[in-house]
Write a protein that holds these residues in place. Sequence first.
Motif, short mmCIF file in Angstrom:
data_model
loop_
_atom_site.label_atom_id
_atom_site.label_comp_id
_atom_site.label_asym_id
_atom_site.label_seq_id
_atom_site.Cartn_x
_atom_site.Cartn_y
_atom_site.Cartn_z
N ALA A 155 -0.58 2.01 -6.87
CA ALA A 155 -1.69 2.91 -6.42
C ALA A 155 -1.31 4.36 -6.20
O ALA A 155 -1.85 5.38 -6.21
N VAL A 156 -0.12 4.42 -5.42
CA VAL A 156 0.44 5.58 -4.82
C VAL A 156 0.79 6.72 -6.11
O VAL A 156 0.54 7.72 -6.20
N HIS A 157 1.37 6.10 -7.23
CA HIS A 157 1.46 6.48 -8.27
C HIS A 157 0.31 7.24 -9.05
O HIS A 157 0.07 8.34 -9.52
N GLU A 158 -0.52 6.60 -8.76
CA GLU A 158 -2.07 6.74 -9.53
C GLU A 158 -2.57 7.93 -8.75
O GLU A 158 -3.38 9.05 -9.14
N TRP A 159 -2.44 7.88 -7.28
CA TRP A 159 -3.08 8.94 -6.47
C TRP A 159 -2.40 10.33 -6.79
O TRP A 159 -3.03 11.50 -6.89
N ARG A 160 -1.22 10.27 -7.08
CA ARG A 160 -0.14 11.41 -7.36
C ARG A 160 -0.70 12.04 -8.52
O ARG A 160 -0.52 13.27 -8.75
N SER A 161 -0.79 11.38 -9.70
CA SER A 161 -1.17 11.69 -10.95
C SER A 161 -2.50 12.43 -10.95
O SER A 161 -2.76 13.25 -11.66
N ARG A 162 -3.55 11.56 -10.55
CA ARG A 162 -4.93 11.85 -10.63
C ARG A 162 -5.40 12.93 -9.58
O ARG A 162 -6.30 13.71 -9.93
N PHE A 163 -5.13 12.80 -8.22
CA PHE A 163 -5.33 13.82 -7.38
C PHE A 163 -4.41 14.24 -6.75
O PHE A 163 -3.62 14.36 -5.48
N PRO A 164 -3.41 15.21 -7.29
CA PRO A 164 -2.23 15.78 -6.88
C PRO A 164 -2.52 16.83 -5.75
O PRO A 164 -1.34 17.10 -4.92
N SER A 165 -3.66 17.44 -5.55
CA SER A 165 -3.95 18.25 -4.74
C SER A 165 -4.71 17.65 -3.32
O SER A 165 -4.93 18.40 -2.34
N SER A 166 -4.92 16.30 -3.50
CA SER A 166 -5.68 15.56 -2.51
C SER A 166 -4.72 14.81 -1.37
O SER A 166 -3.50 14.54 -2.01
N LYS A 167 -5.09 14.64 -0.13
CA LYS A 167 -4.26 13.57 0.79
C LYS A 167 -4.53 12.27 0.56
O LYS A 167 -5.62 11.78 0.52
N MET A 168 -3.54 11.83 -0.15
CA MET A 168 -3.58 10.52 -0.60
C MET A 168 -3.80 9.37 0.72
O MET A 168 -3.30 9.66 1.88
N ASP A 169 -4.59 8.52 0.51
CA ASP A 169 -5.11 7.53 1.54
C ASP A 169 -3.69 6.59 1.70
O ASP A 169 -2.97 6.36 0.93
N ASP A 170 -3.92 6.01 3.09
CA ASP A 170 -2.93 4.76 3.37
C ASP A 170 -3.27 3.64 2.16
O ASP A 170 -4.34 3.47 1.93
N CYS A 171 -2.27 2.96 1.64
CA CYS A 171 -2.46 1.92 0.78
C CYS A 171 -1.86 0.71 1.16
O CYS A 171 -0.76 0.65 1.49
N SER A 172 -2.58 -0.46 1.19
CA SER A 172 -2.04 -1.75 1.80
C SER A 172 -2.64 -2.79 1.06
O SER A 172 -3.90 -2.80 0.34
N ALA A 173 -1.59 -4.03 0.92
CA ALA A 173 -2.26 -5.13 0.15
C ALA A 173 -1.73 -6.41 0.56
O ALA A 173 -0.53 -6.28 1.08
N VAL A 174 -2.28 -7.31 0.42
CA VAL A 174 -1.73 -8.85 0.67
C VAL A 174 -2.07 -9.71 -0.52
O VAL A 174 -3.24 -9.73 -1.17
N CYS A 175 -0.92 -10.45 -1.10
CA CYS A 175 -1.11 -11.41 -2.08
C CYS A 175 -0.90 -12.76 -1.71
O CYS A 175 0.17 -12.85 -1.20
N LEU A 176 -1.88 -13.59 -1.97
CA LEU A 176 -1.76 -15.07 -1.78
C LEU A 176 -1.66 -15.78 -2.98
O LEU A 176 -2.82 -15.86 -3.47
N PHE A 177 -0.72 -16.24 -3.16
CA PHE A 177 -0.64 -17.26 -4.58
C PHE A 177 -1.14 -18.75 -4.46
O PHE A 177 -0.68 -19.15 -3.12
N LEU A 178 -1.72 -19.12 -5.28
CA LEU A 178 -2.53 -20.51 -4.93
C LEU A 178 -1.83 -21.70 -5.65
O LEU A 178 -2.03 -22.80 -5.49
N ARG A 179 -0.92 -21.48 -6.65
CA ARG A 179 -0.37 -22.58 -7.26
C ARG A 179 1.39 -22.26 -7.18
O ARG A 179 2.02 -21.41 -6.94
N CYS A 180 2.01 -23.62 -7.16
CA CYS A 180 3.52 -23.41 -7.22
C CYS A 180 4.24 -23.12 -8.16
O CYS A 180 3.64 -23.20 -9.28
#
Length: 343
Positions: free
Chosen positions: A318-343
């Motif tokens: 997401a950070v890479h995409e922000w810098r690529s698509r909106f180089p002059s814009s202030k990038m937003d904070d980016c956060s994620a949680v991934c919960l895997f359901l299978r062993c």
Amino acid sequence: MGACISAGKFGDYCHGVPKENSWSADEEEAQKRDASSGGGGRRICCSGQLPHYVSLYSQQGKKGPNQDAVVFCQDYATGGGAFCGVFDGHGHHGHHVSKRVRDWLPAVLLRQWRQWAAHEGAEGKMVTDSSTAFDVWKESLFKAFMMMDKELRLQQAMDFSCSGTTAVTIIKQGDDLIVANLGDSRAVLGTISEDGALTAIQLTTDLKPSVPQEAERIKRCNGRIFALPDEPKVQRVWLPNDNYPGLAMARAFGDFRLKSFGIIAVPQVSYRRLTSADQFIILATDGVWDVLSNKQVASIVWSARSREMAAKMVVEAAVHEWRSRFPSSKMDDCSAVCLFLRC
């Protein structure tokens, strides 16, 4: 990235989180340090190290302190249960709101669940039927979100009248999944279709002022909705007689100046019975979804070098995409949680 890690199983409350809804001077100082460092808000409640089936990551944008916060709680409510949440703060004190909700909401919800479950169960035993269990969780979520918002309003140390946070949370109990959403962060399920392809299923609705049902409620309460000329695609909520504050979501914790004009802290709650085809769940703030599609994010998680790296890889993409698509814009904070359901 700032981290706030607590060891120990999640019982009545996470170790390091106030058991009662009070905020000590030491905790206030910790919040100030977290904010001043620009760190992300990350809390882990588990036994020892983070389990291999969950991944969390947060990265500060270019708008000031990181206003995102994420949480994972192991053995939540029952053995093997889990609670995950992502919170995206906004406004001058948004980083304080998101981190307080992160710290308080799991415990507030758990107390409500225990009260409702004991009431519904036979002779005080916890309910196990999926349908009844969902009803209990749903009522508990409504009550806990209301109480959380009330606690924020009662805080005297800071003015949250024009600051708030979104919230998207999941509760996993066996194959039962309960999703609660407030605002425009998002939950997505990665599952395998009948033809063997990875499919991304959006589990929540982005609750923005542009959603017809949300707009109807806001207008009925005399709130105004319109977009500014320099961002014509972003509908915002304004006071009846003042072009202020311009909130870009229809539901949130805090934002008490707009609570009389259609902004609510009532979550949308849904239930899903997980199957063997379901592989993982992704929660992320809108900084991720603004630049990456559900399919792109699911593909990144599915192809991650390791489960532990999955959330970081989503945020970095997401950070890479922000810098690529909106180089002059202030990038937003980016956060994620991934919960895997299978062993």
